[in-house]
Design a protein around this motif. Structure first.
Motif, mmCIF file in Angstrom:
data_model
loop_
_atom_site.group_PDB
_atom_site.id
_atom_site.type_symbol
_atom_site.label_atom_id
_atom_site.label_comp_id
_atom_site.label_asym_id
_atom_site.label_seq_id
_atom_site.Cartn_x
_atom_site.Cartn_y
_atom_site.Cartn_z
ATOM 1 N N TYR A 154 -0.948 48.755 -7.710
ATOM 2 C CA TYR A 154 -2.244 48.239 -7.257
ATOM 3 C C TYR A 154 -2.548 46.894 -7.906
ATOM 4 C CZ TYR A 154 -7.411 47.996 -7.271
ATOM 5 O OH TYR A 154 -8.717 47.592 -7.170
ATOM 6 N N LEU A 155 -2.396 46.817 -9.226
ATOM 7 C CA LEU A 155 -2.706 45.574 -9.928
ATOM 8 C C LEU A 155 -1.699 44.483 -9.591
ATOM 9 C CD1 LEU A 155 -4.695 44.335 -11.919
ATOM 10 C CD2 LEU A 155 -3.184 45.045 -13.778
ATOM 11 N N LEU A 156 -0.419 44.851 -9.502
ATOM 12 C CA LEU A 156 0.622 43.873 -9.170
ATOM 13 C C LEU A 156 0.354 43.232 -7.815
ATOM 14 C CD1 LEU A 156 3.464 42.583 -9.605
ATOM 15 C CD2 LEU A 156 4.413 44.625 -8.493
ATOM 16 N N LEU A 157 0.095 44.042 -6.788
ATOM 17 C CA LEU A 157 -0.118 43.515 -5.437
ATOM 18 C C LEU A 157 -1.425 42.754 -5.333
ATOM 19 C CD1 LEU A 157 1.077 46.611 -3.346
ATOM 20 C CD2 LEU A 157 2.324 44.486 -3.789
ATOM 21 N N GLN A 158 -2.457 43.226 -6.031
ATOM 22 C CA GLN A 158 -3.740 42.546 -5.988
ATOM 23 C C GLN A 158 -3.641 41.143 -6.571
ATOM 24 O OE1 GLN A 158 -7.079 43.757 -8.664
ATOM 25 N NE2 GLN A 158 -8.028 44.462 -6.772
ATOM 26 N N LEU A 159 -3.006 41.025 -7.735
ATOM 27 C CA LEU A 159 -2.859 39.708 -8.366
ATOM 28 C C LEU A 159 -1.934 38.802 -7.558
ATOM 29 C CD1 LEU A 159 -2.589 40.689 -12.143
ATOM 30 C CD2 LEU A 159 -4.476 39.514 -11.022
ATOM 31 N N ALA A 160 -0.822 39.348 -7.060
ATOM 32 C CA ALA A 160 0.107 38.540 -6.273
ATOM 33 C C ALA A 160 -0.562 38.024 -5.002
ATOM 34 C CB ALA A 160 1.342 39.362 -5.918
ATOM 35 N N SER A 161 -1.403 38.846 -4.383
ATOM 36 C CA SER A 161 -2.082 38.443 -3.153
ATOM 37 C C SER A 161 -3.057 37.299 -3.397
ATOM 38 C CB SER A 161 -2.821 39.642 -2.549
ATOM 39 O OG SER A 161 -3.596 39.240 -1.436
ATOM 40 N N ILE A 162 -3.946 37.462 -4.371
ATOM 41 C CA ILE A 162 -4.985 36.450 -4.563
ATOM 42 C C ILE A 162 -4.400 35.143 -5.097
ATOM 43 C CG2 ILE A 162 -5.622 37.206 -6.901
ATOM 44 C CD1 ILE A 162 -8.520 36.528 -6.151
ATOM 45 N N LEU A 222 -11.185 41.212 -19.766
ATOM 46 C CA LEU A 222 -11.588 39.815 -19.615
ATOM 47 C C LEU A 222 -10.423 38.963 -19.135
ATOM 48 C CD1 LEU A 222 -13.876 39.354 -22.762
ATOM 49 C CD2 LEU A 222 -14.568 39.659 -20.379
ATOM 50 N N LEU A 223 -9.220 39.253 -19.629
ATOM 51 C CA LEU A 223 -8.040 38.514 -19.171
ATOM 52 C C LEU A 223 -7.843 38.715 -17.675
ATOM 53 C CD1 LEU A 223 -5.415 36.896 -19.798
ATOM 54 C CD2 LEU A 223 -4.298 39.114 -20.173
ATOM 55 N N PHE A 224 -7.955 39.962 -17.240
ATOM 56 C CA PHE A 224 -7.749 40.273 -15.826
ATOM 57 C C PHE A 224 -8.858 39.688 -14.954
ATOM 58 C CE2 PHE A 224 -8.945 43.453 -12.481
ATOM 59 C CZ PHE A 224 -7.982 43.094 -11.566
ATOM 60 N N ILE A 225 -10.125 39.881 -15.361
ATOM 61 C CA ILE A 225 -11.243 39.454 -14.526
ATOM 62 C C ILE A 225 -11.344 37.936 -14.475
ATOM 63 C CG2 ILE A 225 -13.739 39.555 -14.205
ATOM 64 C CD1 ILE A 225 -13.667 42.259 -15.698
ATOM 65 N N VAL A 226 -11.284 37.295 -15.653
ATOM 66 C CA VAL A 226 -11.523 35.846 -15.705
ATOM 67 C C VAL A 226 -10.322 35.070 -15.179
ATOM 68 C CG1 VAL A 226 -12.016 33.890 -17.214
ATOM 69 C CG2 VAL A 226 -13.162 36.086 -17.606
ATOM 70 N N VAL A 227 -9.155 35.300 -15.777
ATOM 71 C CA VAL A 227 -7.959 34.526 -15.403
ATOM 72 C C VAL A 227 -7.370 35.020 -14.082
ATOM 73 C CG1 VAL A 227 -5.666 33.779 -16.143
ATOM 74 C CG2 VAL A 227 -7.488 34.094 -17.837
ATOM 75 N N GLY A 228 -7.366 36.334 -13.892
ATOM 76 C CA GLY A 228 -6.717 36.888 -12.709
ATOM 77 C C GLY A 228 -7.524 36.778 -11.440
#
Length: 282
Positions: free
Chosen positions: A86-94, A170-176
């Protein structure tokens, strides 16, 4: 449970639209060689990410909301694996969509040097970095920096946003998430600004024989698409960002309805992205 039933119905529609939209866009690009530019791999990247979300994570959420509302053991292989995907595909998509936006921005604002700036070699390098970044971030909770757990309000195994894991959150929300959204919104806003300038001064397009005046309505329609894209991004992502920050700094789960709607909206982007990409093409 009304929330679970409504959530399941919305997710079914999102899954169907995601699969159909991304398959159509992939077929259109693959069957038309003139659409395969030096940077078309960026479109391929977010299309495949969104298609995978529509085929795996969204149906998983539907199943959980209808049949497994009590969830799964957070340390189980199924929960950890689905959260990682879920996280891998979400980050790769955006992030792939962000770089596709940067590509469009460069094509419009640096038209004369575009062919030398955006090459297939640089596109491949960008994609390697995007997927490497997504892979590293998705692996962090498995290595102890952050945690994956089942969320009964999201009906998915996902990153935990409890205060104990504030650094990862914070790393995920802000940077990702926030940074790529700000980049896309800023670029679309600047393109709209350029469009307004062009309308005020008028534009002519010339060939070997004639010059044609470009009507202001053409620019007006283009700016509407850009504005609609920005609004769509903000509407889909702001509720999720808000609930994540609330959980991170309060230590409490957000209301079930708010969390479910926020999760559905970000997964809905997998169905909207192919249309956004198509509308913003020249």
């Amino acid at each position: 449970m009304p929330v679970a039933q409504v959530y399941a119905a919305l997710m079914v529609v999102s899954s169907l639209c995601s699969v159909c939209g991304n398959v159509v866009l992939l077929l259109v690009v693959l069957l038309n060689k003139e659409l395969r530019t030096e940077t078309w791999a960026l479109t391929l990247s977010f299309c495949l990410s969104d298609l995978a979300l529509g085929l795996s994570i969204i149906p998983f959420g539907v199943h959980n909301s209808l049949f497994r509302t009590q969830g799964y053991p957070s340390d189980g292989l199924l929960c950890q694996g689905s959260a990682f995907l879920y996280l891998l595909l979400q980050l790769a998509s955006i992030h792939s969509l962000t770089w596709a936006t940067i590509d469009k921005f460069t094509e419009i604002c640096f038209a004369l040097s575009y062919s030398t700036i955006c090459t297939s070699r640089r596109t491949r390098l960008v994609l390697v970095l995007v997927w490497l970044y997504s892979l590293i971030n998705a692996a962090l909770p498995l290595l102890g920096f952050g945690r994956y757990s089942y969320s009964s309000t999201r009906f998915l195994c996902a990153p935990s946003f409890q205060p104990d894991y504030r650094g990862f959150s914070l790393l995920f929300i802000v940077v990702g998430i926030i940074v790529p959204i700000l980049i896309m919104c800023s670029m679309y806003a600047y393109i709209v600004y350029i469009v307004r300038k062009q309308v005020r001064r008028g534009t002519f397009v010339c060939n070997d024989q004639h010059c044609f005046y470009v009507p202001a309505n053409n620019y007006f329609r283009s700016s509407l698409v850009m504005v609609a894209t920005v609004v769509c991004l903000l509407v889909c992502w702001l509720p999720y960002i808000t609930t994540c920050f609330y959980e991170t700094f309060s230590g409490h789960d957000p209301p079930a309805a708010a969390s479910a709607v926020a999760t559905w909206l970000i997964l809905l982007t997998s169905a909207l992205n192919p249309w956004i990409n198509s509308m913003t093409q020249t």
